[in-house]
Design a protein around this motif. Structure first.
Motif, PDB file in Angstrom:
ATOM      1  N   PHE A 222     -15.123  -8.205   1.626  1.00 54.67           N
ATOM      2  CA  PHE A 222     -14.353  -7.206   2.355  1.00 54.67           C
ATOM      3  C   PHE A 222     -14.137  -7.715   3.771  1.00 54.67           C
ATOM      4  O   PHE A 222     -14.867  -8.557   4.280  1.00 54.67           O
ATOM      5  CB  PHE A 222     -15.032  -5.832   2.351  1.00 54.67           C
ATOM      6  CG  PHE A 222     -16.259  -5.741   3.225  1.00 54.67           C
ATOM      7  CD1 PHE A 222     -16.161  -5.317   4.554  1.00 54.67           C
ATOM      8  CD2 PHE A 222     -17.502  -6.075   2.733  1.00 54.67           C
ATOM      9  CE1 PHE A 222     -17.295  -5.232   5.352  1.00 54.67           C
ATOM     10  CE2 PHE A 222     -18.637  -5.990   3.527  1.00 54.67           C
ATOM     11  CZ  PHE A 222     -18.532  -5.570   4.838  1.00 54.67           C
TER      12      PHE A 222
ATOM     13  N   CYS B 274     -10.390  -0.764  10.927  1.00 53.73           N
ATOM     14  CA  CYS B 274      -9.880  -0.688   9.563  1.00 53.73           C
ATOM     15  C   CYS B 274     -10.639  -1.681   8.704  1.00 53.73           C
ATOM     16  O   CYS B 274     -11.258  -2.612   9.211  1.00 53.73           O
ATOM     17  CB  CYS B 274      -8.368  -0.943   9.505  1.00 53.73           C
ATOM     18  SG  CYS B 274      -7.828  -2.617   9.869  1.00 53.73           S
ATOM     19  N   ASN B 275     -10.615  -1.459   7.410  1.00 54.18           N
ATOM     20  CA  ASN B 275     -11.285  -2.364   6.476  1.00 54.18           C
ATOM     21  C   ASN B 275     -10.366  -2.644   5.307  1.00 54.18           C
ATOM     22  O   ASN B 275      -9.415  -1.896   5.058  1.00 54.18           O
ATOM     23  CB  ASN B 275     -12.620  -1.776   6.017  1.00 54.18           C
ATOM     24  CG  ASN B 275     -12.440  -0.482   5.273  1.00 54.18           C
ATOM     25  OD1 ASN B 275     -12.035  -0.480   4.120  1.00 54.18           O
ATOM     26  ND2 ASN B 275     -12.696   0.640   5.930  1.00 54.18           N
ATOM     27  N   THR B 276     -10.660  -3.733   4.585  1.00 49.35           N
ATOM     28  CA  THR B 276      -9.813  -4.111   3.459  1.00 49.35           C
ATOM     29  C   THR B 276     -10.576  -4.955   2.455  1.00 49.35           C
ATOM     30  O   THR B 276     -11.516  -5.669   2.825  1.00 49.35           O
ATOM     31  CB  THR B 276      -8.565  -4.887   3.932  1.00 49.35           C
ATOM     32  OG1 THR B 276      -7.693  -5.116   2.815  1.00 49.35           O
ATOM     33  CG2 THR B 276      -8.933  -6.213   4.576  1.00 49.35           C
ATOM     34  N   ASP B 277     -10.159  -4.872   1.203  1.00 54.10           N
ATOM     35  CA  ASP B 277     -10.613  -5.825   0.196  1.00 54.10           C
ATOM     36  C   ASP B 277      -9.398  -6.527  -0.428  1.00 54.10           C
ATOM     37  O   ASP B 277      -9.512  -7.244  -1.408  1.00 54.10           O
ATOM     38  CB  ASP B 277     -11.481  -5.152  -0.869  1.00 54.10           C
ATOM     39  CG  ASP B 277     -10.770  -4.035  -1.627  1.00 54.10           C
ATOM     40  OD1 ASP B 277      -9.579  -3.776  -1.368  1.00 54.10           O
ATOM     41  OD2 ASP B 277     -11.420  -3.405  -2.484  1.00 54.10           O
ATOM     42  N   ASN B 278      -8.231  -6.340   0.183  1.00 53.08           N
ATOM     43  CA  ASN B 278      -6.999  -6.986  -0.252  1.00 53.08           C
ATOM     44  C   ASN B 278      -7.112  -8.494   0.003  1.00 53.08           C
ATOM     45  O   ASN B 278      -7.334  -8.924   1.135  1.00 53.08           O
ATOM     46  CB  ASN B 278      -5.814  -6.391   0.520  1.00 53.08           C
ATOM     47  CG  ASN B 278      -4.502  -7.040   0.185  1.00 53.08           C
ATOM     48  OD1 ASN B 278      -4.315  -8.238   0.389  1.00 53.08           O
ATOM     49  ND2 ASN B 278      -3.570  -6.247  -0.315  1.00 53.08           N
TER      50      ASN B 278
ATOM     51  N   TRP C  42      -3.351   0.451  10.412  1.00 49.98           N
ATOM     52  CA  TRP C  42      -4.204   1.032   9.391  1.00 49.98           C
ATOM     53  C   TRP C  42      -3.660   2.380   8.946  1.00 49.98           C
ATOM     54  O   TRP C  42      -2.848   2.996   9.618  1.00 49.98           O
ATOM     55  CB  TRP C  42      -5.629   1.174   9.908  1.00 49.98           C
ATOM     56  CG  TRP C  42      -5.746   2.114  11.082  1.00 49.98           C
ATOM     57  CD1 TRP C  42      -6.033   3.452  11.051  1.00 49.98           C
ATOM     58  CD2 TRP C  42      -5.549   1.794  12.461  1.00 49.98           C
ATOM     59  NE1 TRP C  42      -6.035   3.976  12.322  1.00 49.98           N
ATOM     60  CE2 TRP C  42      -5.736   2.973  13.218  1.00 49.98           C
ATOM     61  CE3 TRP C  42      -5.234   0.622  13.161  1.00 49.98           C
ATOM     62  CZ2 TRP C  42      -5.621   3.022  14.608  1.00 49.98           C
ATOM     63  CZ3 TRP C  42      -5.113   0.656  14.535  1.00 49.98           C
ATOM     64  CH2 TRP C  42      -5.310   1.850  15.244  1.00 49.98           C
TER      65      TRP C  42
ATOM     66  N   THR D 236      -7.413   6.880   5.385  1.00 44.34           N
ATOM     67  CA  THR D 236      -8.389   6.078   4.642  1.00 44.34           C
ATOM     68  C   THR D 236      -9.055   4.987   5.481  1.00 44.34           C
ATOM     69  O   THR D 236     -10.016   4.386   5.019  1.00 44.34           O
ATOM     70  CB  THR D 236      -7.720   5.393   3.440  1.00 44.34           C
ATOM     71  OG1 THR D 236      -6.748   4.451   3.914  1.00 44.34           O
ATOM     72  CG2 THR D 236      -7.071   6.421   2.516  1.00 44.34           C
ATOM     73  N   GLN D 237      -8.524   4.740   6.667  1.00 49.04           N
ATOM     74  CA  GLN D 237      -8.988   3.644   7.543  1.00 49.04           C
ATOM     75  C   GLN D 237      -8.792   2.276   6.895  1.00 49.04           C
ATOM     76  O   GLN D 237      -9.407   1.303   7.289  1.00 49.04           O
ATOM     77  CB  GLN D 237     -10.451   3.822   7.950  1.00 49.04           C
ATOM     78  CG  GLN D 237     -10.709   5.060   8.779  1.00 49.04           C
ATOM     79  CD  GLN D 237      -9.868   5.102  10.054  1.00 49.04           C
ATOM     80  OE1 GLN D 237      -9.057   5.948  10.238  1.00 49.04           O
ATOM     81  NE2 GLN D 237     -10.053   4.174  10.928  1.00 49.04           N
ATOM     82  N   GLU D 238      -7.922   2.198   5.902  1.00 52.82           N
ATOM     83  CA  GLU D 238      -7.649   0.939   5.232  1.00 52.82           C
ATOM     84  C   GLU D 238      -6.605   0.148   6.015  1.00 52.82           C
ATOM     85  O   GLU D 238      -5.593   0.704   6.461  1.00 52.82           O
ATOM     86  CB  GLU D 238      -7.146   1.204   3.818  1.00 52.82           C
ATOM     87  CG  GLU D 238      -7.245   0.004   2.939  1.00 52.82           C
ATOM     88  CD  GLU D 238      -7.088   0.361   1.473  1.00 52.82           C
ATOM     89  OE1 GLU D 238      -6.417  -0.395   0.777  1.00 52.82           O
ATOM     90  OE2 GLU D 238      -7.638   1.405   1.046  1.00 52.82           O
ATOM     91  N   CYS D 239      -6.867  -1.140   6.203  1.00 50.79           N
ATOM     92  CA  CYS D 239      -5.924  -2.013   6.921  1.00 50.79           C
ATOM     93  C   CYS D 239      -4.619  -2.097   6.147  1.00 50.79           C
ATOM     94  O   CYS D 239      -4.615  -2.247   4.921  1.00 50.79           O
ATOM     95  CB  CYS D 239      -6.492  -3.414   7.078  1.00 50.79           C
ATOM     96  SG  CYS D 239      -8.033  -3.533   8.001  1.00 50.79           S
ATOM     97  N   ARG D 240      -3.523  -1.981   6.848  1.00 57.01           N
ATOM     98  CA  ARG D 240      -2.192  -2.098   6.252  1.00 57.01           C
ATOM     99  C   ARG D 240      -1.526  -3.421   6.607  1.00 57.01           C
ATOM    100  O   ARG D 240      -0.739  -3.949   5.850  1.00 57.01           O
ATOM    101  CB  ARG D 240      -1.283  -0.956   6.722  1.00 57.01           C
ATOM    102  CG  ARG D 240      -1.722   0.389   6.278  1.00 57.01           C
ATOM    103  CD  ARG D 240      -1.496   0.512   4.817  1.00 57.01           C
ATOM    104  NE  ARG D 240      -1.832   1.864   4.379  1.00 57.01           N
ATOM    105  CZ  ARG D 240      -2.016   2.173   3.132  1.00 57.01           C
ATOM    106  NH1 ARG D 240      -1.917   1.266   2.202  1.00 57.01           N
ATOM    107  NH2 ARG D 240      -2.321   3.399   2.800  1.00 57.01           N
TER     108      ARG D 240
END
Length: 140
Positions: A74, A89-93, A113, A117-121
């Protein structure tokens, strides 16, 4: 013929002086976190030497053995500007993890982000000479 020579000479001189004027250019870009647009950016050198105790920006990747012959990975980006506005932000992409792993010292970072969800975009890096501090490699 003399007019063409004069124009050419003037053009070459202008090109030389404009190149000399930007040689060794630096481009500080202090960290800015915009919570209304979920976007943060800035360069690491400006953040490191900011005249305040708040400013920072960076991204990282963490990988762990999953115990089955693979790995769990991640990534994350985080920043805080001089006003104390903070972003994370966080990601597993995998593509965004590749972008983080391709970064280098002293670069410009930008990321956005999803607010919920605080997911990195989006994660962007720019590693260019005008972000490198003076005296690095000065023994060359």
């Amino acid at each position: 013929m003399r007019l063409k020579t004069k124009i050419l000479t003037t053009g070459l001189a202008a090109a030389f002086f404009s190149t000399a004027a930007i040689a060794g250019m630096v481009q500080p870009l202090p960290v800015d976190v915009d919570l209304t647009t979920s976007f943060a950016h800035g360069d690491m050198l400006s953040a490191r030497y900011a005249p305040n105790k708040n400013e920072f920006i960076g991204c990282g990747v963490r990988k762990f053995d999953d115990g089955m012959g693979g790995a769990i990975a991640f990534g994350f980006c985080q920043a805080e500007d001089a006003d104390g506005e903070r972003a994370f932000c966080n990601t597993d992409n995998e593509d965004l993890l590749d972008a983080i792993e391709a970064s280098a010292d002293y670069g410009y970072i930008s990321f956005s982000w999803d607010e919920k969800t605080q997911e990195c975009r989006r994660i962007g890096f720019s590693n260019q000479s005008f972000y490198v501090p003076p005296n690095v490699g000065s023994n060359l």
